[in-house]
Design an enzyme around this catalytic site. Structure first.
Site, PDB file in Angstrom:
ATOM      1  N   THR A 153       0.796  -1.141   0.038  1.00 40.82           N
ATOM      2  CA  THR A 153       0.020  -0.045  -0.102  1.00 40.82           C
ATOM      3  C   THR A 153       0.912   1.347  -0.120  1.00 40.82           C
ATOM      4  O   THR A 153       1.750   1.548   0.755  1.00 40.82           O
ATOM      5  CB  THR A 153      -1.060  -0.033   1.337  1.00 40.82           C
ATOM      6  OG1 THR A 153      -1.812  -1.324   1.234  1.00 40.82           O
ATOM      7  CG2 THR A 153      -1.818   1.194   1.135  1.00 40.82           C
ATOM      8  N   GLY A 194      -7.691  -2.195  14.657  1.00 40.38           N
ATOM      9  CA  GLY A 194      -6.230  -2.131  14.687  1.00 40.38           C
ATOM     10  C   GLY A 194      -5.763  -3.008  13.544  1.00 40.38           C
ATOM     11  O   GLY A 194      -6.280  -3.008  12.417  1.00 40.38           O
ATOM     12  N   CYS A 228      -3.304  -2.621   8.643  1.00 39.91           N
ATOM     13  CA  CYS A 228      -3.702  -1.565   7.477  1.00 39.91           C
ATOM     14  C   CYS A 228      -4.535  -0.482   7.814  1.00 39.91           C
ATOM     15  O   CYS A 228      -3.904   0.702   7.458  1.00 39.91           O
ATOM     16  CB  CYS A 228      -4.625  -2.580   6.607  1.00 39.91           C
ATOM     17  SG  CYS A 228      -3.559  -3.866   5.631  1.00 39.91           S
ATOM     18  N   LYS A 239      -2.412   2.570   9.787  1.00 39.53           N
ATOM     19  CA  LYS A 239      -1.434   3.328   8.980  1.00 39.53           C
ATOM     20  C   LYS A 239      -2.312   4.008   7.875  1.00 39.53           C
ATOM     21  O   LYS A 239      -1.672   5.153   7.225  1.00 39.53           O
ATOM     22  CB  LYS A 239      -0.387   2.477   8.764  1.00 39.53           C
ATOM     23  CG  LYS A 239      -0.481   1.641   7.735  1.00 39.53           C
ATOM     24  CD  LYS A 239       0.967   0.709   7.506  1.00 39.53           C
ATOM     25  CE  LYS A 239       0.587  -0.550   6.449  1.00 39.53           C
ATOM     26  NZ  LYS A 239       0.679   0.127   5.076  1.00 39.53           N
TER      27      LYS A 239
END
Length: 459
Positions: free
Chosen positions: A122, A260, A263, A266
């Protein structure tokens, strides 16, 4: 087709194993010698259901290879995937692209013939074009097309998500790259999975937008759960009702202690940063980030209140520590906020998790580690469910009660039947289950003052 997968972390390893199962030859490159030794032996360094069996089958067939030598793997590849880490950068919350650009620099000298280079990690909007710029500067003679091919894998069901995706998203403006990527994903297209070709910036942004929207749904239902507790409603009934609306859908409408994982935290942070830099702030998503942070703090306070207002010198049994079930991932898990807060307030923690101990132990010191729920309940004043592992749904509550010192269960995932818990003489606190308070005759202060609640109005 021949694939070079740079990075054997969660995304890289799952993708490599699945591509090799399509019949493609995949060489996975990683620099960690200990990880490589495990991988070559067919041992997965991460817990993901079905992954080791998939690896073993394709290693044996000669389609899945592991090496530390990047050069030969790149030179032989039709497609080079960049699947290295993009962690949140300290200080500004932006994605750290240093691993991506290092991989690009190291791969550049080895391109041989037309090669598609595509990000699987990502990455922020504009990364593909920056990779292209760096490659042209280092290898102006290289015949390379740079694409974006974001993953949409859920930990715990990643293989199913890869092999039966809602869509495959490819960002490219190169016709030859489009042809290569189309052939690469043809096994999925033949099963009816749509392969979407879009602009590179669109693909990069779509990944962030998707995760931010799912994080929004989680934060939304958590706030609705709090409202349910105040007015005597059941959040699970509310979620089921609104989830039947096809415009909304029933996914990610499960209340709990906050999101949480690797992925959502952030990606939400990176999207906020990207939007600010573009002078187009996403205020709704900024609120989601704040709500999720406060949610985890509120869960620790909820446990403290259930313990009578203080956890000092009390024992708290904790069931589940990973950020979700069917994974050993502890990144940004709610337990990393909840457990230390309870410890700071004087509690002793007895905890268990089916897969998370190896990752959790360095992060959560001074915990009494237990093999199972029964051991975690031993001498506990309060028993708390943080992660909804399936095995916790069928626990013998009477046996747990016999081991506990106190009589309080705090169910942050609503895995237990509230009536069954209460029938055993235990105090039960779930999430968004305001009707439990009504039945027990102990409405919250806000509910007692609310003209919206018919039960209280009748009284």
């Amino acid at each position: 087709m021949k694939i070079c997968m740079v990075g054997a972390g969660y995304v890289g390893l799952v993708s490599a194993a699945c591509f090799s199962d399509f019949g493609w030859t995949v060489t996975c490159v990683d620099k960690d010698p200990n990880r490589l030794a495990d991988l070559k032996a067919g041992r997965s360094p991460i817990y993901e259901p079905g992954l080791e069996a998939l690896m073993e089958r394709n290693i044996k067939a000669g389609r899945l290879l592991f090496t530390e030598n990047l050069g030969p793997a790149v030179a032989d590849a039709d497609v080079v995937f960049l699947a290295v880490g993009t962690p949140m950068r300290r200080g500004d919350g932006y994605a750290d692209l240093s691993y991506v650009f290092t991989a690009v620099e190291e791969a550049a000298p080895h391109f041989n013939g037309f090669t598609v280079v595509t990000t699987k990690s990502t990455v922020p909007v504009g990364t593909s074009r920056e990779i292209e710029r760096r490659l042209k500067a280092k290898r102006p003679d290289a015949d390379v097309a740079v694409c974006s091919n974001p993953e949409f894998l859920r930990e715990g069901s990643a293989i199913q998500d890869f092999t039966h995706p809602d869509r495959v998203l490819v960002g490219t403006d190169d016709d030859r790259a489009r042809d290569v990527m189309g052939r690469l994903y043809k096994p999925l297209a033949l099963r009816g999975s749509p392969v979407m070709f879009v602009e590179r910036e669109s693909a990069e942004l779509a990944k962030y937008a998707a995760n931010a929207f799912l994080a929004l749904k989680i934060s939304f239902i958590n706030e609705i759960a709090d409202l349910c507790e105040s007015v005597g409603a059941d959040v699970q009934e509310v979620a089921s009702a609104i989830g039947k609306d096809r415009r909304i859908g029933d996914k990610f409408l499960h209340p709990g202690p906050g999101y949480g994982g690797s992925c959502f935290p952030k990606d939400v942070s990176a999207l906020i940063r990207t939007a600010r830099e573009a002078r187009s702030p996403v205020s709704i998503i900024e609120q989601v980030e704040r709500v999720n942070h406060e949610r985890k703090l509120a869960m620790a306070i909820r446990i403290e209140e259930a313990a009578g207002g203080s956890v000092r010198d009390k024992t708290i049994g904790v069931l589940g520590l990973t950020f979700k079930p069917n994974t050993d991932d502890m990144r940004d898990a709610p337990s990393l906020v909840i457990v230390p807060m309870l410890q700071e307030r004087g509690a002793t923690i007895r905890a268990c998790d089916p897969q998370g101990r190896r990752q959790a132990e360095p992060l959560l010191p001074d915990i009494v580690w237990c093999e199972n729920a029964e051991q975690a309940a031993e001498g506990a004043d309060v028993l708390v469910v943080i992660t909804e592992w399936n095995e916790y749904r069928a626990l013998n509550l009477e046996a747990l009660k016999a081991r506990m010192r106190g009589k309080t269960i705090v169910d942050l995932r609503n895995v237990f039947d509230a009536d069954a818990v209460r029938e055993l003489g235990l105090s039960y606190s779930g999430i968004g289950r305001g009707w439990v308070n009504v039945r027990e005759g102990a409405p919250s202060a806000s509910k007692a003052q609310s003209p919206l609640h018919p039960v209280e109005a009748a009284k």
